[in-house]
Motif scaffolding. Structure first.
Motif, PDB file in Angstrom:
ATOM      1  N   ALA A  50       0.831  -1.213   0.000  1.00 57.10           N
ATOM      2  CA  ALA A  50       0.000   0.000   0.000  1.00 57.10           C
ATOM      3  C   ALA A  50       0.865   1.263   0.000  1.00 57.10           C
ATOM      4  O   ALA A  50       0.585   2.225  -0.734  1.00 57.10           O
ATOM      5  CB  ALA A  50      -0.931  -0.011   1.200  1.00 57.10           C
ATOM      6  N   GLN A  51       1.902   1.257   0.797  1.00 54.53           N
ATOM      7  CA  GLN A  51       2.764   2.434   0.881  1.00 54.53           C
ATOM      8  C   GLN A  51       3.498   2.701  -0.429  1.00 54.53           C
ATOM      9  O   GLN A  51       3.732   3.856  -0.809  1.00 54.53           O
ATOM     10  CB  GLN A  51       3.752   2.271   2.038  1.00 54.53           C
ATOM     11  CG  GLN A  51       3.076   2.363   3.409  1.00 54.53           C
ATOM     12  CD  GLN A  51       4.006   2.076   4.560  1.00 54.53           C
ATOM     13  OE1 GLN A  51       5.050   1.438   4.392  1.00 54.53           O
ATOM     14  NE2 GLN A  51       3.636   2.527   5.755  1.00 54.53           N
ATOM     15  N   LYS A  52       3.853   1.651  -1.142  1.00 56.11           N
ATOM     16  CA  LYS A  52       4.493   1.817  -2.449  1.00 56.11           C
ATOM     17  C   LYS A  52       3.554   2.524  -3.421  1.00 56.11           C
ATOM     18  O   LYS A  52       3.973   3.402  -4.184  1.00 56.11           O
ATOM     19  CB  LYS A  52       4.906   0.452  -3.014  1.00 56.11           C
ATOM     20  CG  LYS A  52       6.119  -0.158  -2.334  1.00 56.11           C
ATOM     21  CD  LYS A  52       6.446  -1.523  -2.936  1.00 56.11           C
ATOM     22  CE  LYS A  52       7.625  -2.168  -2.213  1.00 56.11           C
ATOM     23  NZ  LYS A  52       7.926  -3.527  -2.743  1.00 56.11           N
ATOM     24  N   TRP A  53       2.266   2.136  -3.375  1.00 55.35           N
ATOM     25  CA  TRP A  53       1.300   2.742  -4.287  1.00 55.35           C
ATOM     26  C   TRP A  53       0.998   4.183  -3.899  1.00 55.35           C
ATOM     27  O   TRP A  53       0.758   5.025  -4.761  1.00 55.35           O
ATOM     28  CB  TRP A  53       0.030   1.891  -4.355  1.00 55.35           C
ATOM     29  CG  TRP A  53       0.250   0.708  -5.247  1.00 55.35           C
ATOM     30  CD1 TRP A  53       0.772  -0.507  -4.900  1.00 55.35           C
ATOM     31  CD2 TRP A  53       0.019   0.656  -6.648  1.00 55.35           C
ATOM     32  NE1 TRP A  53       0.877  -1.323  -6.001  1.00 55.35           N
ATOM     33  CE2 TRP A  53       0.421  -0.632  -7.097  1.00 55.35           C
ATOM     34  CE3 TRP A  53      -0.474   1.561  -7.578  1.00 55.35           C
ATOM     35  CZ2 TRP A  53       0.323  -1.031  -8.411  1.00 55.35           C
ATOM     36  CZ3 TRP A  53      -0.587   1.165  -8.917  1.00 55.35           C
ATOM     37  CH2 TRP A  53      -0.182  -0.112  -9.329  1.00 55.35           C
ATOM     38  N   CYS A  54       1.028   4.465  -2.618  1.00 54.52           N
ATOM     39  CA  CYS A  54       0.831   5.852  -2.165  1.00 54.52           C
ATOM     40  C   CYS A  54       1.975   6.744  -2.660  1.00 54.52           C
ATOM     41  O   CYS A  54       1.782   7.934  -2.932  1.00 54.52           O
ATOM     42  CB  CYS A  54       0.741   5.908  -0.647  1.00 54.52           C
ATOM     43  SG  CYS A  54      -0.779   5.186   0.025  1.00 54.52           S
ATOM     44  N   ALA A  55       3.160   6.150  -2.792  1.00 58.77           N
ATOM     45  CA  ALA A  55       4.309   6.892  -3.288  1.00 58.77           C
ATOM     46  C   ALA A  55       4.236   7.090  -4.802  1.00 58.77           C
ATOM     47  O   ALA A  55       4.735   8.079  -5.340  1.00 58.77           O
ATOM     48  CB  ALA A  55       5.601   6.160  -2.918  1.00 58.77           C
ATOM     49  N   ILE A  56       3.593   6.149  -5.487  1.00 63.20           N
ATOM     50  CA  ILE A  56       3.460   6.232  -6.946  1.00 63.20           C
ATOM     51  C   ILE A  56       2.505   7.350  -7.357  1.00 63.20           C
ATOM     52  O   ILE A  56       2.755   8.099  -8.296  1.00 63.20           O
ATOM     53  CB  ILE A  56       2.966   4.887  -7.514  1.00 63.20           C
ATOM     54  CG1 ILE A  56       4.064   3.821  -7.380  1.00 63.20           C
ATOM     55  CG2 ILE A  56       2.533   5.016  -8.977  1.00 63.20           C
ATOM     56  CD1 ILE A  56       3.608   2.419  -7.735  1.00 63.20           C
ATOM     57  N   ASP A  57       1.368   7.460  -6.618  1.00 62.47           N
ATOM     58  CA  ASP A  57       0.343   8.441  -6.976  1.00 62.47           C
ATOM     59  C   ASP A  57      -0.326   8.944  -5.693  1.00 62.47           C
ATOM     60  O   ASP A  57      -0.782   8.142  -4.873  1.00 62.47           O
ATOM     61  CB  ASP A  57      -0.696   7.793  -7.905  1.00 62.47           C
ATOM     62  CG  ASP A  57      -1.611   8.814  -8.568  1.00 62.47           C
ATOM     63  OD1 ASP A  57      -2.222   9.627  -7.837  1.00 62.47           O
ATOM     64  OD2 ASP A  57      -1.739   8.789  -9.804  1.00 62.47           O
ATOM     65  N   SER A  58      -0.371  10.251  -5.538  1.00 57.48           N
ATOM     66  CA  SER A  58      -0.905  10.835  -4.301  1.00 57.48           C
ATOM     67  C   SER A  58      -2.403  10.600  -4.124  1.00 57.48           C
ATOM     68  O   SER A  58      -2.940  10.861  -3.048  1.00 57.48           O
ATOM     69  CB  SER A  58      -0.615  12.337  -4.268  1.00 57.48           C
ATOM     70  OG  SER A  58      -1.263  12.987  -5.348  1.00 57.48           O
ATOM     71  N   ARG A  59      -3.071  10.127  -5.160  1.00 58.58           N
ATOM     72  CA  ARG A  59      -4.502   9.833  -5.034  1.00 58.58           C
ATOM     73  C   ARG A  59      -4.752   8.564  -4.223  1.00 58.58           C
ATOM     74  O   ARG A  59      -5.874   8.312  -3.784  1.00 58.58           O
ATOM     75  CB  ARG A  59      -5.146   9.716  -6.420  1.00 58.58           C
ATOM     76  CG  ARG A  59      -5.246  11.038  -7.155  1.00 58.58           C
ATOM     77  CD  ARG A  59      -5.771  10.845  -8.570  1.00 58.58           C
ATOM     78  NE  ARG A  59      -4.838  10.078  -9.395  1.00 58.58           N
ATOM     79  CZ  ARG A  59      -5.077   9.724 -10.662  1.00 58.58           C
ATOM     80  NH1 ARG A  59      -6.213  10.078 -11.245  1.00 58.58           N
ATOM     81  NH2 ARG A  59      -4.169   9.030 -11.339  1.00 58.58           N
ATOM     82  N   PHE A  60      -3.706   7.766  -4.041  1.00 54.90           N
ATOM     83  CA  PHE A  60      -3.810   6.593  -3.173  1.00 54.90           C
ATOM     84  C   PHE A  60      -3.591   7.011  -1.728  1.00 54.90           C
ATOM     85  O   PHE A  60      -2.644   7.743  -1.420  1.00 54.90           O
ATOM     86  CB  PHE A  60      -2.789   5.521  -3.567  1.00 54.90           C
ATOM     87  CG  PHE A  60      -3.114   4.809  -4.851  1.00 54.90           C
ATOM     88  CD1 PHE A  60      -4.083   3.814  -4.890  1.00 54.90           C
ATOM     89  CD2 PHE A  60      -2.457   5.148  -6.028  1.00 54.90           C
ATOM     90  CE1 PHE A  60      -4.382   3.161  -6.075  1.00 54.90           C
ATOM     91  CE2 PHE A  60      -2.744   4.500  -7.221  1.00 54.90           C
ATOM     92  CZ  PHE A  60      -3.723   3.508  -7.246  1.00 54.90           C
ATOM     93  N   LYS A  61      -4.464   6.544  -0.845  1.00 53.63           N
ATOM     94  CA  LYS A  61      -4.366   6.826   0.587  1.00 53.63           C
ATOM     95  C   LYS A  61      -4.310   5.486   1.332  1.00 53.63           C
ATOM     96  O   LYS A  61      -4.782   4.469   0.823  1.00 53.63           O
ATOM     97  CB  LYS A  61      -5.568   7.640   1.082  1.00 53.63           C
ATOM     98  CG  LYS A  61      -5.872   8.899   0.284  1.00 53.63           C
ATOM     99  CD  LYS A  61      -4.813   9.950   0.471  1.00 53.63           C
ATOM    100  CE  LYS A  61      -5.239  11.306  -0.091  1.00 53.63           C
ATOM    101  NZ  LYS A  61      -5.617  11.290  -1.508  1.00 53.63           N
TER     102      LYS A  61
END
Length: 283
Positions: A50-61
């Motif tokens: 999850a944290q990797k995806w939050c780093a990829i795009d700020s729309r992920f929380k």
């Protein structure tokens, strides 16, 4: 950019599928979304993914909580969401890239609609291996009374979630989405199915749905029937017909088993043990 849609992705022991699910969110042609990944106390590596995806795009929380079940996880995610519309997405399922593009306008253009869904593809391992296609119908709660034909991944107004108090967190053994749809639509809201295959449901040997179908169907149905008894009483004759149909179906299945060769062989094999058991009881 404003957030119109909040996609809620609960994850519990599904980290190995999470990447594909989130990729299908990122691939959406519609861009005004946020995606809240809810770690429901999962013991795997959900957090690092999850944290990797939050780093990829700020729309992920990312939201982490103690394990409380699917209803609790969805409610927690929706509770911090910013969108006018909510889309639940299980961590092992996938969206077509045009899912939001085609469904969001339906809610924007029709104020009487609470929920909009679509046709679904059931797949094993990858979406090139489609094993079943689902084309549901219906517009009111009447079509939902005895069977849930609407996928949990359906787009709905957040205010409907607020009106019914969210997903019922007492329902920890599945069917929580069925109860949720009934709670909304019995208030007079309608729903619609876009007649396009835009959702991919992963069929696996072990899943919450399989566990529910094998062990909790009757208890879940009883709970829903009692909680929403007023609408089932209104449909008393139809409800009785349905319940007696289920009883007849059960008896037919039971008789078929008893007439099978396998059952007869097992009965013969077990006969000596039953004789010994009776002798032991007499002693």
């Amino acid at each position: 950019m404003s957030v119109q849609v909040s996609i809620i992705v609960p994850c519990y022991k599904q980290a190995h599928f999470l990447k594909d699910s989130l990729q299908s969110v990122l691939d959406q042609n519609y861009t005004e979304w946020e995606c809240i990944i809810v770690n429901d106390g999962s013991p795997d590596n959900t957090e690092s993914i999850a944290q990797k995806w939050c780093a990829i795009d700020s729309r992920f929380k990312y939201l982490k909580k103690e394990n409380g079940g699917l209803s609790s996880a969805r409610n927690a995610g929706i509770g911090i969401s910013k969108g006018e519309y909510i889309l639940p997405l299980d961590a092992d399922d996938l969206l077509h890239e045009d899912y939001l593009t085609l469904l969001v306008p339906e809610l924007q253009q029709n104020p009487s609609l609470a929920i909009v869904s679509c046709y679904s593809n059931f797949f094993i391992e990858n979406i090139s291996n489609i094993i079943h296609k689902q084309k549901p119908i219906g517009t009111t709660y009447h079509a939902l009374l005895y069977e849930n034909n609407m996928m949990a991944t359906s787009l709905y107004r957040k205010k409907c979630w607020e009106e019914v108090g969210g997903y019922d967190e007492n329902m920890k053994q599945g069917f929580e989405d069925w109860e949720f749809w009934i709670a909304i639509t019995k208030k007079g809201w309608e729903y619609k199915f876009v007649e396009t295959f835009l959702f991919y449901y992963r069929k696996s040997k072990q899943s919450m749905l399989i566990e529910t179908l094998n062990n909790h169907v009757e208890s879940n149905m009883e709970y829903v029937f009692k909680k929403h008894s007023e609408i089932y009483i209104k449909q008393f004759d139809t409800t009785m017909e349905y319940l007696f149909y289920l009883i007849k179906k059960h008896h037919t299945s039971e008789n078929k088993i008893k007439k099978s060769l396998e059952y007869k062989i097992a009965k013969i094999i077990a006969k000596p043990y039953r004789i010994v058991q009776r002798l032991m009881i007499k002693k």
